[in-house]
Design a protein around this motif. Structure first.
Motif, PDB file in Angstrom:
ATOM      1  N   UNK A   1       0.779  -1.234   0.000  1.00 53.20           N
ATOM      2  CA  UNK A   1       0.000   0.000   0.000  1.00 53.20           C
ATOM      3  C   UNK A   1       0.809   1.281   0.000  1.00 53.20           C
ATOM      4  N   UNK A   2       1.923   1.326   0.730  1.00 57.10           N
ATOM      5  CA  UNK A   2       2.610   2.591   0.955  1.00 57.10           C
ATOM      6  C   UNK A   2       3.999   2.624   0.335  1.00 57.10           C
ATOM      7  N   UNK A   3       4.435   3.837  -0.028  1.00 60.84           N
ATOM      8  CA  UNK A   3       5.719   3.978  -0.710  1.00 60.84           C
ATOM      9  C   UNK A   3       6.870   4.107   0.292  1.00 60.84           C
ATOM     10  N   UNK A   4       8.089   4.167  -0.262  1.00 64.87           N
ATOM     11  CA  UNK A   4       9.282   4.180   0.581  1.00 64.87           C
ATOM     12  C   UNK A   4       9.306   5.380   1.514  1.00 64.87           C
ATOM     13  N   UNK A   5       8.861   6.526   1.042  1.00 63.02           N
ATOM     14  CA  UNK A   5       8.874   7.725   1.867  1.00 63.02           C
ATOM     15  C   UNK A   5       7.950   7.575   3.070  1.00 63.02           C
ATOM     16  N   UNK A   6       6.758   7.035   2.843  1.00 67.96           N
ATOM     17  CA  UNK A   6       5.802   6.847   3.937  1.00 67.96           C
ATOM     18  C   UNK A   6       6.320   5.815   4.936  1.00 67.96           C
ATOM     19  N   UNK A   7       6.921   4.752   4.430  1.00 69.51           N
ATOM     20  CA  UNK A   7       7.454   3.709   5.315  1.00 69.51           C
ATOM     21  C   UNK A   7       8.595   4.250   6.178  1.00 69.51           C
ATOM     22  N   UNK A   8       9.486   5.013   5.554  1.00 71.06           N
ATOM     23  CA  UNK A   8      10.610   5.588   6.295  1.00 71.06           C
ATOM     24  C   UNK A   8      10.115   6.598   7.331  1.00 71.06           C
ATOM     25  N   UNK A   9       9.120   7.397   6.968  1.00 75.39           N
ATOM     26  CA  UNK A   9       8.586   8.399   7.883  1.00 75.39           C
ATOM     27  C   UNK A   9       7.946   7.754   9.108  1.00 75.39           C
ATOM     28  N   UNK A  10       7.432   6.525   8.928  1.00 70.85           N
ATOM     29  CA  UNK A  10       6.796   5.809  10.036  1.00 70.85           C
ATOM     30  C   UNK A  10       7.797   5.019  10.871  1.00 70.85           C
ATOM     31  N   UNK A  11       9.071   5.060  10.487  1.00 70.01           N
ATOM     32  CA  UNK A  11      10.089   4.451  11.331  1.00 70.01           C
ATOM     33  C   UNK A  11      10.814   3.256  10.765  1.00 70.01           C
ATOM     34  N   UNK A  12      10.629   2.945   9.477  1.00 68.90           N
ATOM     35  CA  UNK A  12      11.329   1.798   8.891  1.00 68.90           C
ATOM     36  C   UNK A  12      12.836   1.992   8.973  1.00 68.90           C
ATOM     37  N   UNK A  13      13.525   0.950   9.457  1.00 68.76           N
ATOM     38  CA  UNK A  13      14.989   0.970   9.463  1.00 68.76           C
ATOM     39  C   UNK A  13      15.537   0.702   8.071  1.00 68.76           C
ATOM     40  N   UNK A  14      14.812  -0.153   7.335  1.00 68.66           N
ATOM     41  CA  UNK A  14      15.207  -0.507   5.969  1.00 68.66           C
ATOM     42  C   UNK A  14      13.960  -0.631   5.117  1.00 68.66           C
ATOM     43  N   UNK A  15      14.103  -0.377   3.823  1.00 69.19           N
ATOM     44  CA  UNK A  15      13.012  -0.584   2.871  1.00 69.19           C
ATOM     45  C   UNK A  15      13.521  -1.498   1.769  1.00 69.19           C
ATOM     46  N   UNK A  16      12.834  -2.616   1.574  1.00 66.51           N
ATOM     47  CA  UNK A  16      13.193  -3.619   0.577  1.00 66.51           C
ATOM     48  C   UNK A  16      12.186  -3.598  -0.559  1.00 66.51           C
ATOM     49  N   UNK A  17      12.621  -4.020  -1.736  1.00 68.55           N
ATOM     50  CA  UNK A  17      11.686  -4.120  -2.856  1.00 68.55           C
ATOM     51  C   UNK A  17      10.599  -5.146  -2.567  1.00 68.55           C
ATOM     52  N   UNK A  18      10.980  -6.218  -1.893  1.00 62.84           N
ATOM     53  CA  UNK A  18      10.059  -7.335  -1.666  1.00 62.84           C
ATOM     54  C   UNK A  18      10.515  -8.158  -0.481  1.00 62.84           C
ATOM     55  N   UNK A  19       9.583  -8.896   0.110  1.00 63.05           N
ATOM     56  CA  UNK A  19       9.927  -9.820   1.187  1.00 63.05           C
ATOM     57  C   UNK A  19      10.897 -10.892   0.708  1.00 63.05           C
ATOM     58  N   UNK A  20      10.949 -11.134  -0.592  1.00 57.17           N
ATOM     59  CA  UNK A  20      11.874 -12.110  -1.138  1.00 57.17           C
ATOM     60  C   UNK A  20      13.327 -11.757  -0.826  1.00 57.17           C
ATOM     61  N   UNK A  21      13.609 -10.473  -0.603  1.00 59.72           N
ATOM     62  CA  UNK A  21      14.970 -10.041  -0.288  1.00 59.72           C
ATOM     63  C   UNK A  21      15.323 -10.186   1.183  1.00 59.72           C
ATOM     64  N   UNK A  22      14.330 -10.495   2.016  1.00 63.14           N
ATOM     65  CA  UNK A  22      14.562 -10.488   3.462  1.00 63.14           C
ATOM     66  C   UNK A  22      15.584 -11.516   3.937  1.00 63.14           C
ATOM     67  N   UNK A  23      15.513 -12.785   3.500  1.00 64.13           N
ATOM     68  CA  UNK A  23      16.509 -13.743   3.986  1.00 64.13           C
ATOM     69  C   UNK A  23      17.942 -13.303   3.712  1.00 64.13           C
ATOM     70  N   UNK A  24      18.171 -12.766   2.533  1.00 65.57           N
ATOM     71  CA  UNK A  24      19.515 -12.290   2.202  1.00 65.57           C
ATOM     72  C   UNK A  24      19.917 -11.103   3.041  1.00 65.57           C
ATOM     73  N   UNK A  25      18.957 -10.208   3.304  1.00 66.46           N
ATOM     74  CA  UNK A  25      19.252  -9.027   4.123  1.00 66.46           C
ATOM     75  C   UNK A  25      19.620  -9.427   5.549  1.00 66.46           C
ATOM     76  N   UNK A  26      18.953 -10.452   6.077  1.00 69.04           N
ATOM     77  CA  UNK A  26      19.241 -10.906   7.432  1.00 69.04           C
ATOM     78  C   UNK A  26      20.537 -11.717   7.486  1.00 69.04           C
ATOM     79  N   UNK A  27      20.793 -12.465   6.443  1.00 71.12           N
ATOM     80  CA  UNK A  27      22.010 -13.296   6.426  1.00 71.12           C
ATOM     81  C   UNK A  27      23.259 -12.447   6.243  1.00 71.12           C
TER      82      UNK A  27
END
Length: 221
Positions: free
Chosen positions: A195-221
């Motif tokens: 629903x929301x874009x990178x700016x809105x996510x960052x403004x709400x406190x996101x530490x990181x913004x990924x294109x997709x959840x598919x990138x999450x395992x690599x980001x954590x590893x």
């Protein structure tokens, strides 16, 4: 920050589940059933994506009886769309959950929908046994996002982490980010598949913004 993440709390619609705008369609149907014009309400619905749906209807309709009627109509309309095969996983979402699990992390799926709708989505995707725990607002005392209750309930019920800094919260809306920040999670990550874009996510406190959840395992590893 990401080295010792042991519990990953993932949102569903927009984050792991692609519903193609079904929330707005179901909302419009519910509003019409109550004699309301949905067009004037859709901006609020879009802005509050991720929030508990009953809370949205309380704001829009004011009185509790109408809010409950609207919520029931919404859930029924959404369930019909799910039954019609109108949802699918976000590409790579199942594989990401399986990889996170293989990394030794516990994954919990959360939603702002009521339990019957959440179960219908899980059944439609064949995800009933994909994770050890799924949560809706009622499972956490009734308060959904932006409150931290579902994140903290996941933390308590799974006992997967020693402290909240070992928790990651991932979602596609500002409300997901707020719930993660308020829970004290060590990682609060936004994804751009909902629903929301990178700016809105960052403004709400996101530490990181990924294109997709598919990138999450690599980001954590």
């Amino acid at each position: 920050m990401t080295e010792d993440i042991r519990l990953v709390v993932l949102d569903m619609a927009g984050t792991t589940v692609a519903d193609g705008g079904l929330v707005e369609q179901a909302f419009a149907e519910a509003a019409r059933q109550l004699g309301a014009e949905p067009a004037s309400m859709l901006d609020h619905v879009r802005a509050t994506m991720g929030e508990s749906k009953i809370s949205v209807f309380r704001h829009l309709f004011g009185e509790e009886t109408k809010a409950q009627q609207a919520n029931k109509a919404f859930e029924e309309a959404y369930a019909r769309l799910v039954d019609a095969g109108r949802i699918a996983p976000v590409p790579g979402a199942r594989e990401a959950i399986e990889e996170l699990t293989s990394q030794g992390r516990t994954v919990v799926l959360t939603t702002g929908f009521a339990r019957p709708t959440q179960d219908a989505i899980l059944t439609a995707l064949g995800w009933q046994d994909l994770v050890p725990l799924t949560l809706c607002p009622a499972d956490a005392g009734g308060r959904g996002r932006p409150y931290p209750d579902m994140v903290l309930t996941a933390f308590l019920r799974t006992a997967a982490a020693d402290g909240v800094r070992q928790v990651a919260v991932v979602g596609d809306t500002s409300y997901d980010m707020l719930s993660g920040v308020r829970s004290g999670a060590g990682l609060v990550a936004g994804v751009l598949t909902g629903a929301h874009d990178a700016q809105a996510l960052a403004a709400a406190g996101a530490h990181r913004v990924l294109d997709s959840v598919a990138q999450l395992p690599g980001a954590l590893a």
